[in-house]
Design a protein around this motif. Structure first.
Motif, mmCIF file in Angstrom:
data_model
loop_
_atom_site.group_PDB
_atom_site.id
_atom_site.type_symbol
_atom_site.label_atom_id
_atom_site.label_comp_id
_atom_site.label_asym_id
_atom_site.label_seq_id
_atom_site.Cartn_x
_atom_site.Cartn_y
_atom_site.Cartn_z
ATOM 1 N N PRO A 70 0.806 -1.231 0.000
ATOM 2 C CA PRO A 70 0.000 0.000 0.000
ATOM 3 C C PRO A 70 0.841 1.285 0.000
ATOM 4 N N ARG A 71 2.070 1.205 0.584
ATOM 5 C CA ARG A 71 2.908 2.403 0.641
ATOM 6 C C ARG A 71 3.415 2.808 -0.736
ATOM 7 N N TYR A 72 3.321 1.868 -1.668
ATOM 8 C CA TYR A 72 3.729 2.193 -3.039
ATOM 9 C C TYR A 72 2.888 3.341 -3.564
ATOM 10 N N ARG A 73 1.575 3.377 -3.108
ATOM 11 C CA ARG A 73 0.668 4.415 -3.615
ATOM 12 C C ARG A 73 0.711 5.693 -2.768
ATOM 13 N N ALA A 74 1.877 5.891 -2.015
ATOM 14 C CA ALA A 74 2.039 7.127 -1.242
ATOM 15 C C ALA A 74 2.081 8.334 -2.178
ATOM 16 N N PHE A 75 2.647 8.140 -3.364
ATOM 17 C CA PHE A 75 2.640 9.186 -4.399
ATOM 18 C C PHE A 75 1.584 8.835 -5.438
ATOM 19 N N LYS A 76 0.949 9.798 -5.997
ATOM 20 C CA LYS A 76 -0.150 9.592 -6.939
ATOM 21 C C LYS A 76 0.336 9.183 -8.306
ATOM 22 N N THR A 77 1.469 9.751 -8.738
ATOM 23 C CA THR A 77 1.921 9.517 -10.119
ATOM 24 C C THR A 77 3.150 8.641 -10.131
ATOM 25 N N LEU A 78 3.343 7.999 -11.277
ATOM 26 C CA LEU A 78 4.519 7.143 -11.458
ATOM 27 C C LEU A 78 5.805 7.961 -11.431
ATOM 28 N N GLY A 79 5.730 9.171 -11.991
ATOM 29 C CA GLY A 79 6.938 10.018 -12.019
ATOM 30 C C GLY A 79 7.409 10.378 -10.627
ATOM 31 N N GLU A 80 6.481 10.669 -9.690
ATOM 32 C CA GLU A 80 6.866 11.011 -8.326
ATOM 33 C C GLU A 80 7.483 9.817 -7.632
ATOM 34 N N ARG A 81 6.909 8.613 -7.875
ATOM 35 C CA ARG A 81 7.460 7.409 -7.264
ATOM 36 C C ARG A 81 8.880 7.117 -7.769
ATOM 37 N N LYS A 82 9.045 7.286 -9.062
ATOM 38 C CA LYS A 82 10.371 7.013 -9.651
ATOM 39 C C LYS A 82 11.407 8.008 -9.141
ATOM 40 N N ALA A 83 11.035 9.288 -9.032
ATOM 41 C CA ALA A 83 11.962 10.315 -8.543
ATOM 42 C C ALA A 83 12.353 10.038 -7.098
ATOM 43 N N SER A 84 11.368 9.624 -6.276
ATOM 44 C CA SER A 84 11.664 9.322 -4.882
ATOM 45 C C SER A 84 12.555 8.086 -4.785
ATOM 46 N N PHE A 85 12.332 7.147 -5.705
ATOM 47 C CA PHE A 85 13.172 5.947 -5.746
ATOM 48 C C PHE A 85 14.628 6.320 -6.011
ATOM 49 N N HIS A 86 14.874 7.157 -7.009
ATOM 50 C CA HIS A 86 16.248 7.569 -7.337
ATOM 51 C C HIS A 86 16.880 8.370 -6.188
ATOM 52 N N GLU A 87 16.081 9.163 -5.500
ATOM 53 C CA GLU A 87 16.593 9.922 -4.349
ATOM 54 C C GLU A 87 17.046 8.960 -3.253
ATOM 55 N N TYR A 88 16.224 7.922 -3.024
ATOM 56 C CA TYR A 88 16.580 6.917 -2.030
ATOM 57 C C TYR A 88 17.859 6.188 -2.411
ATOM 58 N N CYS A 89 17.979 5.813 -3.660
ATOM 59 C CA CYS A 89 19.170 5.082 -4.127
ATOM 60 C C CYS A 89 20.436 5.923 -3.962
#
Length: 483
Positions: A70-89
């Motif tokens: 469910p936490r995957y849907r913390a961001f509404k758009t795919l672009g926000e999720r991907k950007a947060s992923f790269h920030e984490y990495c």
């Protein structure tokens, strides 16, 4: 790095398939509708951390692991999720690099501690032999590369060599200091001491023997230089002390000169020999004579007095001219001084300068009087000679009879007084009478007794003038302290 060609097509198909599954799950949970961006980021990163997502894992692979949470849907758009992923990495990579640096540093420190704990190692021990001591030690294997281990070992050996050299320096310095103490204790050593004899003198002392031969020579030469420097400094201090003492003596002698000048015992007319006799018993004079500069200082002081008196003498003369006063022979100093009190601008002039001015002016008047007397005597001699050339004047001639004959004679003008002319004329008649034998049996000529009396008075006056002049000179000497 972005995929291209068939790989990109496969990646896009996988993402589309996953997105289809995501759509089937529905939109974001109601919880995340009111969450802030920071809270969304924290939830998404905790998801990645919980699934232990490697920072080097591609986005599409990570998506497969986390898409159903469910936490995957913390961001509404795919672009926000991907950007947060790269920030984490990126944060994970940075943390991993920092951890690697810390671990590597700790491993190197432990490796060096391992080397230090081994007492069998020497600066000459090669690495191949040294590593045999640590084959079972985990600290050696913590360094992955054997090349790095060898490099660290070489650094350690260099450190050992440096420590050994530093220790040798400390020991050498301590021995040299002990030998220096030995030299200082040996009072017979001076700047003239020879090294050969000093070695013979100290040969049996342990502090001499423990010090290296060249070090002993170095310490000895340095010690001698210090002795020479101290000796030179002592000479300089003594020389400066003598100079100060000499300067004090010169200042005291100059004060003595000023004191005698203030008391009226010394002026610009004073001679060195007279002053030397006057102060011969004074200790200051005895001290200055040892320096050989007493007479030069006296002459300089006299020059100063003369320069000062010339200025004051000029001011006194100008004051007298303004008063219309001329000093006459016979005027006493007290009268002269009283006259100057009425003059303006002379308050700064002391009595000694006034006395010297009086003496100088009086001496000038005496010189003028001597010149007048000389001129008068010369005129008398010429008149006597001229009277002898007039045959009309005989032993019986009176002054009245001879007057027309002598008016134009040489020297008559030098005799201004008529009475003086008569005296000279009757002296001539008196000589003629003695020459012709006409004495008391003849008639008395006019003014004969007066002439004799006048001659007597003139002779007495001349004697009195000489006596007065001598007395005057004696007074001046007494005033100067030389009488």
């Amino acid at each position: 790095m972005r995929a291209s060609g068939p790989d990109r097509m496969a990646q896009d198909d996988a993402i589309s398939s996953l997105l289809g599954a995501d759509s089937a799950l529905g939109g974001p949970d109601d919880y995340f509708d009111s969450a802030t961006r920071k809270e969304r980021t924290q939830a998404f990163h905790s998801l990645l951390e919980e699934y232990d997502i490697d920072p080097e894992l591609p986005w599409v692979e990570a998506l497969k692991k986390i898409i159903n949470d469910p936490r995957y849907r913390a961001f509404k758009t795919l672009g926000e999720r991907k950007a947060s992923f790269h920030e984490y990495c990126e944060k994970q990579r940075k943390t991993r690099r920092e951890r690697h640096i810390i671990d590597r540093k700790r491993s190197r420190e432990e490796f060096m501690a391992m080397l230090e704990s081994c007492h069998e190692l020497r600066v000459t021990t090669p690495w191949k032999r040294a590593r045999e001591y640590f084959q079972k030690d985990r600290r050696m294997h913590a360094i992955e590369s054997d090349r790095e281990r060898e490099a660290l070992y070489e650094d350690y050996i260099i450190m050992l060599e440096r420590k050994a050299k530093d220790l040798d320096k400390i020991r050498r310095k301590a021995k040299m200091e002990k030998f220096r103490e030995l030299l200082e204790e040996t009072k017979s050593i001076t700047v003239q001491s020879q090294w050969r004899k000093v070695q013979e003198l100290l040969d049996m002392d342990a502090r001499f023997q423990s010090c290296d031969k060249m070090d002993r020579l170095i310490v000895f030469e340095d010690y001698l230089k210090e002795l020479e420097q101290k000796e030179e400094e002592t000479k300089i201090r003594e020389k400066e002390g003598r100079k100060r003492q000499q300067r004090m003596v010169r200042e005291e002698f100059r004060a003595l000169l000023r004191d005698y000048s203030d008391k009226g015992l010394l002026d610009y007319t004073t001679k060195w020999q007279d002053f030397a006799q006057l102060v011969a018993s004074d200790p200051v004079f005895g001290a200055i004579m040892k320096q050989g500069v007493a007479q030069d200082m006296f002459d300089d002081f006299i020059d100063e007095l003369e320069d000062s008196f010339r200025k004051e003498y000029k001011q006194i003369k100008q004051a007298l001219e303004r008063l219309g006063y001329t000093l006459q022979l016979g005027v006493e100093f007290a009268s002269f001084e009283e006259t100057l009190k009425s003059a303006k601008g002379l308050d700064h002039i002391g009595q000694q300068s006034i006395r010297l001015a009086y003496d100088a002016l009086y001496a000038k008047e005496e010189e003028k009087e001597r010149e007048r007397e000389h001129k008068r005597q010369k005129g008398i001699d010429r008149l006597f000679a001229a009277l002898n050339t007039i045959p009309e004047i005989t032993a019986e001639t009176t002054y009245a009879e001879a007057q027309p004959l002598i008016e134009g004679l040489p020297g008559i003008q030098a005799i201004e007084s008529e009475t003086e002319r008569q005296k000279i004329f009757y002296e001539h008649i008196h000589r003629l009478q003695r020459k012709s034998g006409a004495g008391s049996g003849k008639r008395k000529w006019e003014g004969d007794s007066g002439s004799s009396k006048a001659q007597k008075v003139a002779d007495e006056g001349s004697a009195a003038g000489t006596e007065d002049l001598n007395e005057r000179r004696q007074k001046i000497l007494q005033q100067l302290g030389l009488g």
